[in-house]
Design an enzyme around this catalytic site. Sequence first.
Site, mmCIF file in Angstrom:
data_model
loop_
_atom_site.group_PDB
_atom_site.id
_atom_site.type_symbol
_atom_site.label_atom_id
_atom_site.label_comp_id
_atom_site.label_asym_id
_atom_site.label_seq_id
_atom_site.Cartn_x
_atom_site.Cartn_y
_atom_site.Cartn_z
ATOM 1 C CG ASP A 57 -42.735 50.648 -39.257
ATOM 2 O OD1 ASP A 57 -43.647 50.810 -38.431
ATOM 3 O OD2 ASP A 57 -42.523 51.428 -40.198
ATOM 4 C CG HIS A 69 -46.479 52.785 -38.659
ATOM 5 N ND1 HIS A 69 -45.308 52.584 -39.353
ATOM 6 C CD2 HIS A 69 -47.092 53.837 -39.251
ATOM 7 C CE1 HIS A 69 -45.207 53.496 -40.318
ATOM 8 N NE2 HIS A 69 -46.276 54.264 -40.280
ATOM 9 C CB SER A 93 -45.954 55.084 -43.583
ATOM 10 O OG SER A 93 -45.117 55.892 -42.812
#
Length: 479
Positions: free
Chosen positions: A167, A204, A415
Site C-alpha cells: 500500500d 492509507h 480498501s
Amino acid sequence: MAPQRFHEQFEQIQRSMPDVPLAMGPDDSAEFLYEKGVVLARDGEEARVVEDTVRQHFTTFAGLTADHVRRASPETNRSGITRIQVGDPGQGDRSGDPAVAGALRALRATEGRAGRRLVSRNHVVSIAVNACPGDEPVPAPLTQQPNPAAAECTYDPDTAVGVLVVDTGLMRDYSSYPLLAHTDGDLQVKECDDDGILQQYVGHGTFIAGLVAAVAPNTGITVRNTLNDAGAILEYEFGDKLFEAVERGGWPDILSLSAGTSNGRTDGLLGLAAFMEELRTRRTLLVAAAGNNASATPFWPAAYADLPEYADSVLSVGALRADGEFGACFSNHGPWVKAYAPGERLTSSLTGFDVPVPYVYQHSTYDACRFGFAYVCTCQSPRHTGVLSEERAAAPTGKPDQVMFEGFAHWSGTSFATPVVAGMIASHMTAHKETDPRVARTQLLASSTEYAEVRGAHVPALRPPTWSPVPVVPLSPPA
C-alpha cells in the site's frame, strides 16, 4: 459518463505521473486509466508477433511509417512483460487513445488462433476505486475507541501470523499507536506538502495496518510503500513491485492488497500473469479489495478469486455499509466477490499520535449519493468542499475545508473491508492453531452463518466480534 470525482482523480494521478500521458478507457464510462501510445506483451516470440502485426496494421490502414511501432522499454521486467510503443502519446485526449485501440483490434484474430491474450493496455493500478477510496478520511476524537476494537489476544512473535500490506507507507510516528508496536516496513516518502498539509492517500497504509492489528493482535505486520505515489502505479511495474514486496521478507501467510483496476476483460491482468502463477505455487493467501466503483465489472486482482485456477489462492472482499446489513453504496459486487465485511466509517489510526497534522479535502461531497442509494452515505456526509472540485468548477462556491488529524480517523472503502477480513483469517489461524492460511479461509467461510444483502443477493458477511455497527440514517422523503 464518468462522474466528476473520476475526472478529479484523473487529474490527481496525472500530476503524480507527469511524464506518463494517461487516457480514460474504454470509452466515456471511464472504467480504468491507462498509458497512452503503449501496449504490453509477453517478452520473446509473443512480443515479436505483436510488433509485426501492429506494424503491418498501421502501415496498411493508418499511414504510419514502419519504424513508428517499436519497443518502448529496452529490457523486459521481472514479470516477463515488455512495453511496445504503437502511437504518438501526444495525440488524442483523455477520453481515449485511437492508436492503442487500433493495436488491440489488430491482434484479435491472432489471439483467437493463439488461444490466449497477446496484448494489453498498460493500465493504472490504484487504491481501490474510481482511482480512490470510498471517501476521504474524517477526524475521530482520541476518546473514541477504534472500530473494530482491539481483540483480546496476546502478541507472540513465535506464533504470530505474517501479514504483508502492499500500500502506501507508514507514517513516521506510527509506533506511537500501541496496536502498531510490532509493525515493520517502509515509511511514507513524503507525508506533507511544502505548506505542511497532509498529502492525499497519506495514512492509507497505516490505517489498514491498524485494522489488521485490531482484529488480529497476534500478527507480524509488514507494510510496503509500493503505492506511495498518489496510490497509483502502472500495470507494467506492478507485477515487479509485488515480487519485490513478497521477496524482501519472504512470502507471508497473508497478503492484504487494497488496490487494483478493471480492464474490460474476464481473464486478468497481463502484467500480473507471472506473479499470479507464482502465487499459486506458494502457501500465501491474497486477500484483495473488490473496488469501489459500485459496479459488477471484474476488478483485478480481486476477481482472480472467480477463476478456478486461482480460487484457492485469492479471496475477494466487498464492503458492507455502516450497519453491516447491506452493501455499501460504493462497493463493487457480483459473483466474483466472495465475501463482504464492514467497510464504511471504520475507525483506525491515520497518523501517529505525536503532533496534530492538517489536511485539506480534495473532493466535495455530493447533494445525493453518486451511486443512487437511499441512505445518508459517505458520498454526502459529513459535508465538505474540496480542492479538486473547486478547480473544476466554473465559479468557485467556497474555500476548500481543512481539518486536523491527531491520530484516529473514520474512513470508508473496500480498501478497509479487506484488512478486516485478512485479520479475521489471521485470528482464526491463531485460535485454531492452523498454519495454512488457505485452509483457514475455507474454514472461516464454512463456519460463518451470517449473511448480508447486496443488490438483492444474500452474500457471506464476515463481521469481526469487536466491530460495532453504526446506525444508518435513511434519506428523508421529499416534502
